[in-house]
Design a protein around this motif. Structure first.
Motif, PDB file in Angstrom:
ATOM      1  N   HIS A 151     -30.735  23.620  24.406  1.00  0.00           N
ATOM      2  CA  HIS A 151     -29.672  24.621  24.573  1.00  0.00           C
ATOM      3  C   HIS A 151     -29.795  25.789  23.598  1.00  0.00           C
ATOM      4  O   HIS A 151     -29.824  26.963  24.005  1.00  0.00           O
ATOM      5  CB  HIS A 151     -28.295  23.974  24.428  1.00  0.00           C
ATOM      6  CG  HIS A 151     -27.172  24.973  24.518  1.00  0.00           C
ATOM      7  ND1 HIS A 151     -26.719  25.692  23.418  1.00  0.00           N
ATOM      8  CD2 HIS A 151     -26.423  25.397  25.577  1.00  0.00           C
ATOM      9  CE1 HIS A 151     -25.758  26.512  23.794  1.00  0.00           C
ATOM     10  NE2 HIS A 151     -25.554  26.343  25.095  1.00  0.00           N
ATOM     11  N   ASP A 152     -29.852  25.503  22.314  1.00  0.00           N
ATOM     12  CA  ASP A 152     -29.838  26.583  21.327  1.00  0.00           C
ATOM     13  C   ASP A 152     -31.082  27.451  21.422  1.00  0.00           C
ATOM     14  O   ASP A 152     -31.003  28.687  21.320  1.00  0.00           O
ATOM     15  CB  ASP A 152     -29.705  26.002  19.916  1.00  0.00           C
ATOM     16  CG  ASP A 152     -28.341  25.343  19.693  1.00  0.00           C
ATOM     17  OD1 ASP A 152     -27.446  25.542  20.552  1.00  0.00           O
ATOM     18  OD2 ASP A 152     -28.179  24.634  18.686  1.00  0.00           O
ATOM     19  N   ARG A 153     -32.200  26.821  21.634  1.00  0.00           N
ATOM     20  CA  ARG A 153     -33.453  27.588  21.746  1.00  0.00           C
ATOM     21  C   ARG A 153     -33.434  28.474  22.987  1.00  0.00           C
ATOM     22  O   ARG A 153     -33.822  29.646  22.934  1.00  0.00           O
ATOM     23  CB  ARG A 153     -34.626  26.607  21.790  1.00  0.00           C
ATOM     24  CG  ARG A 153     -35.981  27.274  21.615  1.00  0.00           C
ATOM     25  CD  ARG A 153     -37.075  26.231  21.522  1.00  0.00           C
ATOM     26  NE  ARG A 153     -38.330  26.761  22.052  1.00  0.00           N
ATOM     27  CZ  ARG A 153     -39.342  26.014  22.450  1.00  0.00           C
ATOM     28  NH1 ARG A 153     -39.262  24.694  22.373  1.00  0.00           N
ATOM     29  NH2 ARG A 153     -40.446  26.570  22.906  1.00  0.00           N
ATOM     30  N   ASN A 156     -31.025  31.404  22.488  1.00  0.00           N
ATOM     31  CA  ASN A 156     -31.611  32.408  21.597  1.00  0.00           C
ATOM     32  C   ASN A 156     -32.682  33.225  22.321  1.00  0.00           C
ATOM     33  O   ASN A 156     -32.725  34.453  22.209  1.00  0.00           O
ATOM     34  CB  ASN A 156     -32.221  31.719  20.363  1.00  0.00           C
ATOM     35  CG  ASN A 156     -32.736  32.713  19.356  1.00  0.00           C
ATOM     36  OD1 ASN A 156     -31.988  33.522  18.826  1.00  0.00           O
ATOM     37  ND2 ASN A 156     -34.040  32.668  19.099  1.00  0.00           N
ATOM     38  N   ASP A 161     -25.713  32.015  27.303  1.00  0.00           N
ATOM     39  CA  ASP A 161     -25.475  30.575  27.296  1.00  0.00           C
ATOM     40  C   ASP A 161     -26.053  29.986  28.589  1.00  0.00           C
ATOM     41  O   ASP A 161     -25.604  30.328  29.679  1.00  0.00           O
ATOM     42  CB  ASP A 161     -23.965  30.306  27.222  1.00  0.00           C
ATOM     43  CG  ASP A 161     -23.630  28.819  27.194  1.00  0.00           C
ATOM     44  OD1 ASP A 161     -24.551  27.985  27.339  1.00  0.00           O
ATOM     45  OD2 ASP A 161     -22.439  28.491  27.040  1.00  0.00           O
TER      46      ASP A 161
END
Length: 449
Positions: A151-153, A156, A161
């Motif tokens: 998710h975070d990668r 970014n 989102d």
């Protein structure tokens, strides 16, 4: 078939035999595995014949033309049975109004309204010829474990989102799929897969995108999908919006698993379960298989939105009664329809090891044990999709293909030309214009049952 002199409305046709012809669907599999509750209640024996849909349509057409019903109860697909053969089905209002027959528990109003119209009515908004029986609907199925891992990668790298849901766009879906293709090959081979074989499945998969781009098969598309039309007018697939949708779909398939062009819904479902895909659009009832093979790894959401709208293809069907049945046969068949679509039977189907199915009644979704099953661990795995399908069934989100008598032939023209487009032999614009020309010819010729 004789009518017994009894005060018990459920026993008045005891000793009778009913024949039910159905596609091999989840609720029919559950009912076929245990008809004893109905026979114990009514004294009626039910014989169930299950066929692939094309074979079922041919058998029903012959039976309706014969003038004498071999099959009293019919799985009435809205597009291939109800629309072309509506005059061969009983208007069920006559049976609901009969004081000697049991009423529908909760009345017609307990059925989800858009399903009651789409699966049960044709042109006339007051008559109904079938009761909603199953409700497969296309939703976004994804590997929630991988979306959590990355998710975070992804957020970014992509700048948004990536969590699946109705706020995502098809362009974002494309970018998510592309990201998985490039960055997560140790976990999955492809970001997305599709049911894009030259088959009914291709029309379904494409239509979600078409409608979200503002395209339509005909004018007044929502009305033609919900209530139907005998003559829908000219095809509108040559519009700028429809061509834009086709261009995007063609681009999406260019980065999807190449095997997509060989898959129908079963193929893409198997690929998703095998760990080959990060996500795919598919019928929500595949959740039961997903949970069996990869428990806890799949997530479910409504499909992305397009520049103009959002759409989740509905594939539900109703059960009806052949107009060739004799009066007492109609009464016995009505008992079966009332029982087969009752809240109690729909709940039993949800729990069945042989079937599954999805309730078509509002009251079933309100039962405490059904609500509890929306969370893991769930004894009713299809209910894990409940939040997604409830949203998908709202009037603004549901996708309804044209309910017209000649749809089957139009459908073949659509998926044949789409397949040509996906092969690279024709541009999206030319494919849409070719479909429009062919569909206009089919519609102009009309329908003769």
């Amino acid at each position: 078939m004789t009518r017994a002199a009894t005060s018990d409305q459920w026993r008045q046709f005891q000793g009778a035999t009913l024949n039910f012809i159905s596609e091999n669907t989840a609720p029919t599999a559950a009912i076929a595995a245990n008809t004893k509750p109905f026979t114990d209640l009514t004294g009626i024996d039910v014989r169930i014949v299950t066929l692939e849909l094309t074979a079922l349509v041919q058998r029903v057409a012959l039976d309706l033309a014969s003038g004498r019903a071999q099959y009293q109860v019919i799985y009435a697909d809205p597009y291939q049975v109800l629309a072309p053969y509506q005059r061969g089905l009983v208007d069920l209002r006559t049976l609901e109004a009969d004081p000697n027959l049991p009423k529908l528990p909760g009345g017609v109003g307990d059925f989800i309204p858009v399903q009651m119209d789409a699966a049960g009515r044709f042109v006339d908004p007051t008559a109904y010829y079938a009761l909603p029986y199953d409700a497969p609907t296309m939703i976004w199925q994804y590997r929630q474990d991988l979306f959590a891992k990355y998710h975070d990668r992804m957020a970014n790298d992509l700048g948004f989102d990536p969590t699946p849901g109705g706020d995502r766009t098809w362009e974002e879906y494309f970018k998510i799929a592309q990201w998985f293709n490039k960055n997560a090959t140790s976990d999955v081979k492809y970001g997305t897969g599709h049911q894009a074989r030259q088959h009914d499945s291709l029309m379904n998969d494409f239509s979600n995108v078409l409608w979200s781009y503002g395209g339509a098969y005909f004018d007044n598309g929502k009305e033609v999908g919900r209530l139907g039309a005998r003559d829908p007018g000219p095809c509108r697939l040559d519009s700028e919006a429809a061509i834009a949708g086709a261009e995007f779909y063609n681009r999406l398939l260019s980065i999807a698993d190449p095997a997509s062009k060989t898959w129908d819904w079963d193929g893409v479902g198997a690929a998703f379960r095998s760990g080959r895909l990060a996500m795919c659009p598919n019928w929500h009832e595949f959740a039961a298989s997903n949970e069996l093979v990869m428990p806890g790894k799949a997530g479910y959401a409504v499909l992305p939105k397009g520049p103009v709208a959002t759409a989740n293809m509905y594939g539900g069907t109703g059960v009806g009664i052949s107009a060739n049945t004799m009066p007492n046969e109609r009464g016995a068949a009505w008992l079966f329809l009332v029982w087969a679509t009752s809240p109690e039977t729909q709940l039993a189907n949800l729990k069945s090891k042989a079937g599954g199915g999805t309730p078509t009644r509002t009251s079933v979704y309100e039962m405490p044990e059904v609500r509890a099953a929306e969370k893991r661990p769930s004894p009713m795995p299809n209910m894990l999709t409940a939040a997604a399908v409830r949203e998908a069934w709202t009037p603004e989100r549901i996708g309804l293909r044209p309910k017209i008598p000649m749809w089957n032939e139009c459908n073949t023209a659509i998926f044949t030309q789409l397949s040509t487009m996906l092969s690279g032999a024709e541009s999206p614009a030319n494919a849409m214009r070719s479909i429009k020309s062919r569909v206009d010819q089919i519609v102009a010729r009309g329908w003769v049952a």
